[in-house]
Each structure stands twice: as structure tokens, then as C-alpha cells.
Design a protein around this motif. Structure first.
Motif, mmCIF file in Angstrom:
data_model
loop_
_atom_site.group_PDB
_atom_site.id
_atom_site.type_symbol
_atom_site.label_atom_id
_atom_site.label_comp_id
_atom_site.label_asym_id
_atom_site.label_seq_id
_atom_site.Cartn_x
_atom_site.Cartn_y
_atom_site.Cartn_z
ATOM 1 N N LEU A 246 44.906 29.882 45.762
ATOM 2 C CA LEU A 246 43.657 30.047 45.039
ATOM 3 C C LEU A 246 43.445 31.529 44.756
ATOM 4 N N PRO A 247 42.816 31.861 43.637
ATOM 5 C CA PRO A 247 42.585 33.281 43.334
ATOM 6 C C PRO A 247 41.636 33.909 44.343
ATOM 7 N N ARG A 248 41.759 35.191 44.523
ATOM 8 C CA ARG A 248 40.828 35.884 45.410
ATOM 9 C C ARG A 248 39.416 35.807 44.817
ATOM 10 N N ALA A 249 38.451 35.937 45.663
ATOM 11 C CA ALA A 249 37.056 35.806 45.234
ATOM 12 C C ALA A 249 36.760 36.768 44.088
ATOM 13 N N GLY A 250 36.184 36.245 43.030
ATOM 14 C CA GLY A 250 35.794 37.053 41.880
ATOM 15 C C GLY A 250 36.858 37.190 40.815
ATOM 16 N N ALA A 251 38.115 36.902 41.156
ATOM 17 C CA ALA A 251 39.200 37.070 40.175
ATOM 18 C C ALA A 251 39.104 36.010 39.082
#
Length: 323
Positions: A246-251
Motif C-alpha cells: 500500500l502507498p505510504r500515507a498521503g502518497a
């Protein structure tokens, strides 16, 4: 040696066994027709979650395990089993529809990106990542060598008119934009993994992703889901063998609500989120999201079953990808 010793049962005996275990049947003729057409074993995957659960504890152990009893939960019916089977079939077809569009688009992305530097880039190790072309595995071969073998097998087996045309007019190898049309999704995913970082990142950016490593992970997971669907296997509550990153937070803000939820990341819900995200790039005007939502809204009513078995969290309807 196999220890299997269950007796052969006629279709009528199969139905009697199910009824004896508490599965309700309102139309025996229809149920028998389903057993003849679909098969007891295939349908068993869909009545399995309707079987009662039993807690057991081995002597001297503090660990409690959950097992399925032969008896069904009260209120379970053959019609519910069939409804779940049909739901899963429609889900598989929707998933294959989306994966096909993504696969075709990715073929263009790869061939357009590398083809400008060399029409035969897939045959040019210098344009690919060193780990792919130079790193030798335990068998003494590189991943690229194995991939090339697979590529040549696809060329040799093909009976496509365009393959014969290029062989007769130009010979081999084929230019990348021709060769890519012979690759299975798994081959395409492996080749993308073997591309140079800058090239992978450039393609990932087209899908609104921060880097190629993330897309690489998504493609592996999509290949697993695609294979399950293509082989007509149960999909709706399947555990993901190769879980996507999963993408890092905010990405990618739309994925923020599902970050840090292992139960969500290991089930089909996260793959449907990925398909929704990519379909909005590949086919922004498609009715696919609406058709998926319509199918989910009609999830079969059965004792103890819900969309939570697919990894859908509470309040999923309000997540950005699903609005």
C-alpha cells in the motif's frame, strides 16, 4: 499412498447427504440439476462457510482452534449456496474485464516507453535492470534468461496471423510493440519488474503512483487474482497469497483509509480498490465501477456471511474510491 476412503455417491445420494446435514432444499429437481451441471466438489467451496464452527483444544495445549462441522448453520439453504456461486462467477467476470483493460494499457506503456530507445529493447539487456539480467539464481541462470525462454515458447506456440506475417516478411526477433502482444499477464508483470527504475517510475506516474516499486507489487497481486478468476476458482473470500503493498500515507490519499489494516490488505477488498484506482486512469468513462457496486449491493443473504468476509471494512461506502 492416498488414505482417501469416501464412497462414490450418486447425485441423489449427494443431495440426501446435504439435506441430512441440515441444508434446506426447496426445489430438489433444481438442486439435482445444479449438482449435475456444476458438481458437488466445486459447490462445496460455497457451502463451506455455511457450515457450523466448532472450537477444539488439544490435550495439554492452551491453543484453541476453529474447525468446520459437517452440520450447516440453521437457516442455510441450497439456494443460498447457488446464489453465492453465481455472485462469485459474476465477480470473476468483472475482475477479468478490468484486468484485461489494465493489461492492454500496460502493454502500450511498456512498448512506447522502451521502444523509442530501441525497437528490440526486450532483447537488449543494457536497457533493463542489472538484477534482472545479471543476477544468477540457484540454478545458475538469471531471471531474464528464464523470461527469454518463456518468450520464445510463446512465439513458437503462437498461431496468430500477425506472427506468421512478421516471421515471413521480417524474420525474428519481433519489435517490442509486436512481441508484447504475445505475453501473458505474468510475463508482462515480470518484464516490468525487470525494467530500469526510471522507466518503471515513469509508467507508475501515469497511474498516479509515487514509484514503480508500488506498481510492481500491484501487478504481481493482480496476476494472482487474474489467475484465480481465469481458472474459474473461488474468488470472493480468497486470501491473497501475494499481498499488494500500500502507498505510504498521503502518497495516494484515496488509499489512506485502508493503511494499517492487515485484515483488509489480505482480502479481495484491497484488490478491488486497486482495480477502481487503475480503471479511472485506463477507462475513466467506463461503467465498470457502477457495475461492481451493483453486484456488491446484491450480495447474497445467508447466515453469517457478509462483505466483511471479502475484507470490506465498516463504512467502506464512504471511502474515496467507492464514492
Amino acid at each position: 499412498m492416498s488414505t482417501y476412503n469416501k464412497p462414490y455417491l450418486t447425485f441423489e445420494q449427494q443431495l440426501a447427504l446435504l439435506k441430512g446435514r441440515g441444508l434446506g432444499v426447496t426445489d430438489e429437481a433444481a438442486a439435482l440439476a445444479c449438482l449435475r451441471r456444476i458438481g458437488y466438489y466445486r459447490l462445496s467451496a460455497y457451502w463451506y462457510p455455511l457450515r457450523q464452527t466448532v472450537l477444539s483444544q488439544a490435550a495439554g495445549s492452551s491453543q484453541i482452534t476453529v474447525q468446520r462441522a459437517d452440520a450447516f448453520r440453521p437457516g442455510s439453504t441450497f439456494e443460498q449456496v447457488l446464489a453465492l456461486y453465481v455472485f462469485d462467477k459474476r465477480l470473476r467476470l468483472l475482475v477479468l474485464d478490468a484486468v484485461e483493460r489494465i493489461e492492454v494499457a500496460l502493454r502500450v506503456d511498456v512498448s512506447y516507453r522502451l521502444g523509442r530507445r530501441d525497437p528490440f529493447a526486450h532483447m537488449n539487456p543494457a536497457l533493463l535492470h542489472g538484477n534482472f539480467t545479471k543476477k544468477v539464481n540457484a540454478t545458475g541462470r538469471t531471471a531474464y534468461q528464464n523470461w527469454l525462454d518463456k518468450h520464445q515458447q510463446m512465439v513458437a506456440r503462437s498461431r496468430e496471423d500477425f506472427v506468421r506475417h512478421y516471421q515471413q516478411k521480417y524474420g525474428e526477433p519481433f519489435p517490442l510493440w509486436v512481441a508484447v502482444e504475445l505475453w501473458e499477464f505474468g510475463m508482462l508483470s515480470t518484464f516490468y519488474q525487470g525494467m530500469q527504475v526510471a522507466d518503471k517510475d515513469a509508467i507508475a506516474a501515469r497511474y498516479g503512483l509515487p514509484d514503480g516499486q508500488l506498481l510492481q507489487s500491484w501487478l504481481r497481486a493482480l496476476n494472482f487474482v487474474r489467475n484465480v478468476a481465469a481458472h474459474h476458482s473461488r474468488l470472493w473470500n480468497k486470501n491473497l497469497v501475494d499481498q499488494p503493498k500500500l502507498p505510504r500515507a498521503g502518497a495516494v490519499p484515496a488509499f489512506d483509509p485502508v493503511i494499517g489494516q492487515p485484515a483488509v490488505a489480505s482480502r479481495l477488498f484491497v484488490m478491488l480498490c486497486i482495480l477502481l484506482h487503475m480503471m479511472r486512469v485506463v477507462s475513466p468513462n467506463s461503467s465498470w465501477p457502477a457495475r461492481l457496486r451493483q453486484l456488491l449491493d446484491g450480495f447474497p443473504a445467508a447466515p453469517g456471511l457478509s462483505l466483511a468476509d471479502m475484507g470490506f471494512p465498516a463504512g467502506w461506502e464512504g471511502h474515496p474510491l467507492w464514492r
